[in-house]
Design a protein around this motif. Sequence first.
Motif, PDB file in Angstrom:
ATOM      1  N   GLU A 180       0.895  -1.074   0.137  1.00  0.00           N
ATOM      2  CA  GLU A 180      -0.019  -0.045  -0.066  1.00  0.00           C
ATOM      3  C   GLU A 180       0.886   1.266  -0.003  1.00  0.00           C
ATOM      4  OE1 GLU A 180      -3.557   0.491   0.201  1.00  0.00           O
ATOM      5  OE2 GLU A 180      -3.502  -1.594  -0.601  1.00  0.00           O
ATOM      6  N   TRP A 190      -3.125   5.565   6.687  1.00  0.00           N
ATOM      7  CA  TRP A 190      -3.991   4.351   6.723  1.00  0.00           C
ATOM      8  C   TRP A 190      -4.567   4.117   8.271  1.00  0.00           C
ATOM      9  CZ3 TRP A 190       0.878   4.306   4.800  1.00  0.00           C
ATOM     10  CH2 TRP A 190       1.991   4.228   5.647  1.00  0.00           C
ATOM     11  N   LYS A 272      -4.854   5.195   1.889  1.00  0.00           N
ATOM     12  CA  LYS A 272      -4.655   3.802   1.449  1.00  0.00           C
ATOM     13  C   LYS A 272      -5.555   2.808   2.114  1.00  0.00           C
ATOM     14  CE  LYS A 272      -1.100   5.066  -1.277  1.00  0.00           C
ATOM     15  NZ  LYS A 272      -1.374   4.897  -2.767  1.00  0.00           N
ATOM     16  N   CYS A 276      -8.885   3.698   3.744  1.00  0.00           N
ATOM     17  CA  CYS A 276      -8.715   3.675   5.329  1.00  0.00           C
ATOM     18  C   CYS A 276      -9.953   2.752   5.842  1.00  0.00           C
ATOM     19  CB  CYS A 276      -8.735   4.989   5.688  1.00  0.00           C
ATOM     20  SG  CYS A 276      -7.542   5.936   5.011  1.00  0.00           S
TER      21      CYS A 276
END
Length: 306
Positions: A180, A190, A272, A276
């Motif tokens: 990611e 994230w 990401k 999330c």
Amino acid sequence: MKSLLFSRFLLLLPWVLIVIIVLDIDSSRAPLPALYPRGGSEGGSGGARPPAPRRRPEAVLPTIYAITPTYSRPVQKAELTRLANTFRQVSRLHWILVEDAAARSELVTRFVAGAGLPCTHLHVPTPRRYKRPGLPRATEQRNAGLAWLRQRHQHLPPPQPGVLFFADDDNTYSLELFQEMRTTRKVSVWPVGLVGGRRYERPVVENGKVVGWYTGWRADRPFAIDMAGFAVSLQVILSHPKAVFKRRGSQPGMQESDFLKQITTVEELEPKANNCTKVLVWHTRTEKVNLANEPKYHLDTVNIEV
Ligand code: UGA
Ligand code: MN
């Protein structure tokens, strides 16, 4: 006349067969790349070699630089072992391990030598006055990592693609997290599990943009995110040479915000982990070990590094 030709033919036949066999073995050992099929019809220069095949796409994967502050304590080698076992499975990862110490320790030096991954081993001690509960940790170590990264790329225009993230030695990282963060263009974010007094914290995303923070602790932080919850492209680190972690005026839990404020805005963040909605890293903390039965003086017949 006919018999002369025939006997010459018989004489040559075995040699021709040997040459054919040798050529065949050779080509099966080293097949030509698919770009240049065998028996191509480009006539003429029979002896010219085809140009070297193009570099494979993996060769330009952005390097992930992981800055890990670490300090001496009974569980240090166990933490580093766990971390190295993860990092070793990630391609093009460069580990920047920064000891909180006045000198490189023997334990970490030996560990790095056997870790089996590209590693830069730095050290810088936290001044005594900052080693107090309630004060931010690892400020000087992360800054030393940033300084090394900037210095290394100073003379190399244009910078190789790269991504930086801060990897504390006690957290738990899934391999998917690295996939990611690898595509970070500027700053990516994230969720982080087991942090802030909740099962997780996460950036709240609407239409692909971060619009707020799901958190149980100091929701007023401009970037309500743990150190394990973001990555920064090397380009951004180099184009903001003054962005560092600050001691002055910094409260615990505000380090991330204070740093991110210097390099980006909330609107710019790249979500990401499926906008999330997936936890790929956990802010695990290792229990303090019980050494109640450890003898005061060395009793064993051997000295063992733990
Ligand atoms: C939380 C955050 O997740 C950290 O990123 C932040 O640095 C820290 O708070 C803070 O208060 O400053 P937490 O689990 O409480 O993390 O902190 P630790 O895991 O104990 O320390 C973070 C990192 O700094 C670790 O990699 C640790 O090895 C290192 N550290 C800690 C030092 O280098 N020196 C120290 O004296 C303490
Ligand atoms: Mn921790």
